[in-house]
Motif scaffolding. Sequence first.
Motif: not given
Length: 122
Positions: A39-41, A92-94, A114-121
């Motif tokens: 789920q992206a913002p 956030v990956y669930y 609970q989800g884990t954040q993945v951020t790709v710059s």
Amino acid sequence: QVQLVESGGGLVQAGGSLRLSCVASGSFFSITYMAWYRQAPGKQRELVAGITSGGEINYEDSVKGRFTISRDNAKNMVYLQMNSLKPEDTAVYYCYADIRTVSYKDYQYQYWGQGTQVTVSS
């Protein structure tokens, strides 16, 4: 009490790789289906990849050829290998699972991590 716990998220540059892991713990009979959602913002949660206990797999079109889902039934774990990551993969990956809690009932309960954040710059 059944729990799904994810790990492996983080910050990575575009083109990089990450591997997510999820383990199901607690008392239950079997896990029929496991999947990764994201789920992206400002967006709805979407299915990224799913895998049955028999190994049947499906992927969301945008990740085909880049992401690989796998599971270890003996360890009650599911993994998501993410390669060639793009900024649009940021979310956030669930972890998700359909679980039969007892052998004498076919009913499957749905569980989420609970989800884990993945951020790709970029």
